[in-house]
Design a protein around this motif. Structure first.
Motif, PDB file in Angstrom:
ATOM      1  N   LEU A   1       6.836   6.003 -12.605  1.00 12.87           N
ATOM      2  CA  LEU A   1       7.051   6.384 -13.993  1.00 12.87           C
ATOM      3  C   LEU A   1       6.639   5.275 -14.964  1.00 12.87           C
ATOM      4  O   LEU A   1       5.982   5.539 -15.980  1.00 12.87           O
ATOM      5  N   CYS A   2       7.014   4.038 -14.649  1.00 12.11           N
ATOM      6  CA  CYS A   2       6.636   2.907 -15.509  1.00 12.11           C
ATOM      7  C   CYS A   2       5.119   2.752 -15.565  1.00 12.11           C
ATOM      8  O   CYS A   2       4.543   2.485 -16.629  1.00 12.11           O
ATOM      9  N   THR A   3       4.479   2.925 -14.422  1.00 10.37           N
ATOM     10  CA  THR A   3       3.028   2.802 -14.387  1.00 10.37           C
ATOM     11  C   THR A   3       2.365   3.873 -15.227  1.00 10.37           C
ATOM     12  O   THR A   3       1.411   3.595 -15.969  1.00 10.37           O
ATOM     13  N   GLN A   4       2.852   5.111 -15.116  1.00  4.20           N
ATOM     14  CA  GLN A   4       2.255   6.215 -15.870  1.00  4.20           C
ATOM     15  C   GLN A   4       2.379   5.980 -17.371  1.00  4.20           C
ATOM     16  O   GLN A   4       1.416   6.167 -18.134  1.00  4.20           O
TER      17      GLN A   4
ATOM     18  N   ILE B   1      -6.625   8.474 -16.524  1.00  6.89           N
ATOM     19  CA  ILE B   1      -5.546   8.070 -15.620  1.00  6.89           C
ATOM     20  C   ILE B   1      -5.586   8.876 -14.326  1.00  6.89           C
ATOM     21  O   ILE B   1      -5.357   8.349 -13.236  1.00  6.89           O
ATOM     22  N   PHE B   2      -5.893  10.160 -14.423  1.00  6.51           N
ATOM     23  CA  PHE B   2      -5.917  11.058 -13.269  1.00  6.51           C
ATOM     24  C   PHE B   2      -6.890  10.581 -12.197  1.00  6.51           C
ATOM     25  O   PHE B   2      -6.617  10.717 -10.991  1.00  6.51           O
ATOM     26  N   TYR B   3      -8.012  10.020 -12.595  1.00  4.67           N
ATOM     27  CA  TYR B   3      -9.021   9.615 -11.615  1.00  4.67           C
ATOM     28  C   TYR B   3      -8.578   8.430 -10.768  1.00  4.67           C
ATOM     29  O   TYR B   3      -9.120   8.220  -9.688  1.00  4.67           O
ATOM     30  N   PHE B   4      -7.606   7.670 -11.254  1.00  5.11           N
ATOM     31  CA  PHE B   4      -7.123   6.564 -10.416  1.00  5.11           C
ATOM     32  C   PHE B   4      -6.409   7.073  -9.163  1.00  5.11           C
ATOM     33  O   PHE B   4      -6.784   6.713  -8.043  1.00  5.11           O
ATOM     34  N   PRO B   5      -5.362   7.906  -9.285  1.00  2.00           N
ATOM     35  CA  PRO B   5      -4.731   8.417  -8.061  1.00  2.00           C
ATOM     36  C   PRO B   5      -5.659   9.301  -7.245  1.00  2.00           C
ATOM     37  O   PRO B   5      -5.517   9.394  -6.019  1.00  2.00           O
ATOM     38  N   LEU B   6      -6.620   9.971  -7.912  1.00  2.00           N
ATOM     39  CA  LEU B   6      -7.569  10.807  -7.184  1.00  2.00           C
ATOM     40  C   LEU B   6      -8.364   9.966  -6.182  1.00  2.00           C
ATOM     41  O   LEU B   6      -8.589  10.381  -5.033  1.00  2.00           O
ATOM     42  N   VAL B   7      -8.765   8.772  -6.604  1.00  2.00           N
ATOM     43  CA  VAL B   7      -9.502   7.856  -5.729  1.00  2.00           C
ATOM     44  C   VAL B   7      -8.553   7.163  -4.749  1.00  2.00           C
ATOM     45  O   VAL B   7      -8.873   6.959  -3.574  1.00  2.00           O
ATOM     46  N   MET B   8      -7.364   6.803  -5.234  1.00  2.08           N
ATOM     47  CA  MET B   8      -6.453   5.972  -4.471  1.00  2.08           C
ATOM     48  C   MET B   8      -5.719   6.700  -3.355  1.00  2.08           C
ATOM     49  O   MET B   8      -5.458   6.133  -2.289  1.00  2.08           O
TER      50      MET B   8
ATOM     51  N   LEU C   1      -0.394  11.350 -10.180  1.00  2.00           N
ATOM     52  CA  LEU C   1      -1.222  12.550 -10.050  1.00  2.00           C
ATOM     53  C   LEU C   1      -0.482  13.790 -10.541  1.00  2.00           C
ATOM     54  O   LEU C   1      -1.031  14.595 -11.313  1.00  2.00           O
ATOM     55  N   VAL C   2       0.775  13.935 -10.111  1.00  2.00           N
ATOM     56  CA  VAL C   2       1.568  15.099 -10.493  1.00  2.00           C
ATOM     57  C   VAL C   2       1.776  15.143 -12.009  1.00  2.00           C
ATOM     58  O   VAL C   2       1.580  16.188 -12.650  1.00  2.00           O
ATOM     59  N   ILE C   3       2.147  14.018 -12.602  1.00  4.59           N
ATOM     60  CA  ILE C   3       2.403  13.979 -14.046  1.00  4.59           C
ATOM     61  C   ILE C   3       1.126  14.262 -14.834  1.00  4.59           C
ATOM     62  O   ILE C   3       1.131  15.035 -15.792  1.00  4.59           O
ATOM     63  N   SER C   4       0.024  13.657 -14.413  1.00  2.00           N
ATOM     64  CA  SER C   4      -1.245  13.841 -15.127  1.00  2.00           C
ATOM     65  C   SER C   4      -1.698  15.298 -15.091  1.00  2.00           C
ATOM     66  O   SER C   4      -2.079  15.873 -16.122  1.00  2.00           O
ATOM     67  N   VAL C   5      -1.658  15.904 -13.901  1.00  2.00           N
ATOM     68  CA  VAL C   5      -2.098  17.292 -13.759  1.00  2.00           C
ATOM     69  C   VAL C   5      -1.199  18.222 -14.561  1.00  2.00           C
ATOM     70  O   VAL C   5      -1.677  19.154 -15.228  1.00  2.00           O
ATOM     71  N   PHE C   6       0.113  17.977 -14.533  1.00  2.00           N
ATOM     72  CA  PHE C   6       1.063  18.819 -15.259  1.00  2.00           C
ATOM     73  C   PHE C   6       0.763  18.825 -16.756  1.00  2.00           C
ATOM     74  O   PHE C   6       0.650  19.897 -17.378  1.00  2.00           O
ATOM     75  N   TYR C   7       0.614  17.640 -17.345  1.00  2.00           N
ATOM     76  CA  TYR C   7       0.403  17.569 -18.795  1.00  2.00           C
ATOM     77  C   TYR C   7      -0.997  18.018 -19.194  1.00  2.00           C
ATOM     78  O   TYR C   7      -1.184  18.607 -20.268  1.00  2.00           O
TER      79      TYR C   7
ATOM     80  N   ILE D   1       0.827  -1.202   0.000  1.00  2.00           N
ATOM     81  CA  ILE D   1       0.000   0.000   0.000  1.00  2.00           C
ATOM     82  C   ILE D   1       0.869   1.264   0.000  1.00  2.00           C
ATOM     83  O   ILE D   1       0.497   2.299  -0.560  1.00  2.00           O
ATOM     84  N   GLU D   2       2.057   1.167   0.584  1.00  2.00           N
ATOM     85  CA  GLU D   2       2.983   2.307   0.587  1.00  2.00           C
ATOM     86  C   GLU D   2       3.556   2.531  -0.805  1.00  2.00           C
ATOM     87  O   GLU D   2       3.721   3.679  -1.247  1.00  2.00           O
ATOM     88  N   ILE D   3       3.848   1.433  -1.509  1.00  2.00           N
ATOM     89  CA  ILE D   3       4.316   1.546  -2.895  1.00  2.00           C
ATOM     90  C   ILE D   3       3.235   2.201  -3.750  1.00  2.00           C
ATOM     91  O   ILE D   3       3.512   3.066  -4.581  1.00  2.00           O
ATOM     92  N   ILE D   4       1.994   1.800  -3.523  1.00  2.00           N
ATOM     93  CA  ILE D   4       0.867   2.366  -4.265  1.00  2.00           C
ATOM     94  C   ILE D   4       0.711   3.860  -3.962  1.00  2.00           C
ATOM     95  O   ILE D   4       0.371   4.650  -4.844  1.00  2.00           O
ATOM     96  N   LEU D   5       0.983   4.249  -2.722  1.00  2.00           N
ATOM     97  CA  LEU D   5       0.903   5.660  -2.346  1.00  2.00           C
ATOM     98  C   LEU D   5       1.901   6.483  -3.176  1.00  2.00           C
ATOM     99  O   LEU D   5       1.534   7.512  -3.762  1.00  2.00           O
ATOM    100  N   PHE D   6       3.157   6.039  -3.217  1.00  2.00           N
ATOM    101  CA  PHE D   6       4.162   6.754  -4.013  1.00  2.00           C
ATOM    102  C   PHE D   6       3.775   6.758  -5.482  1.00  2.00           C
ATOM    103  O   PHE D   6       3.901   7.780  -6.179  1.00  2.00           O
ATOM    104  N   ARG D   7       3.304   5.618  -5.978  1.00  2.00           N
ATOM    105  CA  ARG D   7       2.877   5.493  -7.371  1.00  2.00           C
ATOM    106  C   ARG D   7       1.769   6.493  -7.680  1.00  2.00           C
ATOM    107  O   ARG D   7       1.763   7.133  -8.728  1.00  2.00           O
ATOM    108  N   SER D   8       0.821   6.630  -6.762  1.00  2.00           N
ATOM    109  CA  SER D   8      -0.321   7.513  -6.967  1.00  2.00           C
ATOM    110  C   SER D   8       0.094   8.983  -6.978  1.00  2.00           C
ATOM    111  O   SER D   8      -0.419   9.770  -7.781  1.00  2.00           O
ATOM    112  N   VAL D   9       1.008   9.349  -6.089  1.00  2.00           N
ATOM    113  CA  VAL D   9       1.484  10.741  -6.043  1.00  2.00           C
ATOM    114  C   VAL D   9       2.169  11.109  -7.361  1.00  2.00           C
ATOM    115  O   VAL D   9       1.903  12.171  -7.949  1.00  2.00           O
TER     116      VAL D   9
END
Length: 279
Positions: free
Chosen positions: A212-215, A177-184, A46-52, A35-43
């Protein structure tokens, strides 16, 4: 006459390889809670999606919010379950269980997005499914709970992929893609507080690579499902078994018997047969 792969197929091949790299990264840090890995993945996501999205002047909130939220929720359930499973069993075996997802995707697609699956496609699905069963075999490292976790994760992945298909004409891929970290993020944040393990040294680089790989993989996967029929491209997820076997052997000393390669051949036969005949 030279055959040309469709855009949807090319996108899915890229997504499958990059998703395998993400799985390798998860297994490289088994001491960090899933769950901690998922937290970092989500952050990171989220940042990459919002930026682009900001750069392209696209609203992050999208148009079809109910379906976007459903995609986020089903994807979150699938990911939590699968990351937990991935840290407990061999890479290739976890991948074989995940490859039930394309079957659930195609079957659910009949009801959710009204896509037709031709009778001969069921034969190729059955061949690939048989290959998954053979690869998994009767591995003593896999318990009934592991099996249920794998099936459950694949079922929710199938639902998430169908919701992506529903959004094919209304949403930008990065909005989906953005809605996944938004929920997570709220779930992963609260949960991580209770099980936190401080990353050290190379852990930080591996966690960054997971995000990065996930995004990258999510982007290509979303483009694939928006570009082609579910029953055609979802089956290409099975090719990841080749990557998983290779990385598992090279990095984690995971070995399998001859039947593993027989199963791999069946999986690839089903994949190639479905793509060629569908085209």
């Amino acid at each position: 006459m030279k055959a040309q792969l469709s855009a949807g197929v090319k996108f899915m091949l890229l997504a499958t390889f990059t998703f395998t790299l993400m799985k390798v990264c998860v297994k490289l840090i088994p001491h960090i809670p899933a769950i901690e890995i998922i937290l970092f993945r989500s952050v990171i996501s989220l940042v990459i999606s919002v930026f682009y999205l900001y750069q392209q002047q696209v609203s992050v909130w999208g148009n079809n919010k109910p379906i976007l939220l459903l995609r986020g929720v089903t994807g979150a359930i699938a990911l939590i379950t699968y990351f937990s499973l991935l840290q407990q069993i061999p890479l290739a075996t976890a991948s074989t269980l995940q490859y039930l997802a394309p079957i659930f995707t195609a079957i659910l697609g009949i009801f959710l997005v009204k896509e037709k699956v031709r009778s001969w496609q069921w034969l190729f699905f059955a061949i690939s499914f048989a290959g998954v069963v053979v690869v998994q075999g009767f591995d003593p490292r896999i318990s009934t709970l592991h099996l249920l976790m794998g099936v459950g994760a694949s079922l929710f992945m199938g639902l998430a992929y169908n919701f992506i298909r529903m959004l094919k004409t209304s949403e930008h891929p990065l909005v989906i893609i953005f809605y996944f970290p938004l929920v997570m993020l709220p779930v992963a944040g609260l949960w991580s507080v209770m099980v936190w393990v401080q990353p050290v040294g190379w852990d930080w680089l591996v966690l960054l690579a997971v995000g990065l790989c996930t995004q990258i993989a999510q982007f290509f996967m979303t483009k694939s499902y928006q570009s082609a029929e579910l029953s055609k491209v979802s089956i290409l997820n099975y090719i990841g078994i080749v990557y998983a076997l290779g990385f598992g052997w090279l990095l984690f000393d995971e070995t399998f018997n001859l039947m593993t390669y027989v199963g791999m051949g069946l999986v690839l036969a089903g994949v190639i047969g479905n793509v060629v005949f569908k085209k």
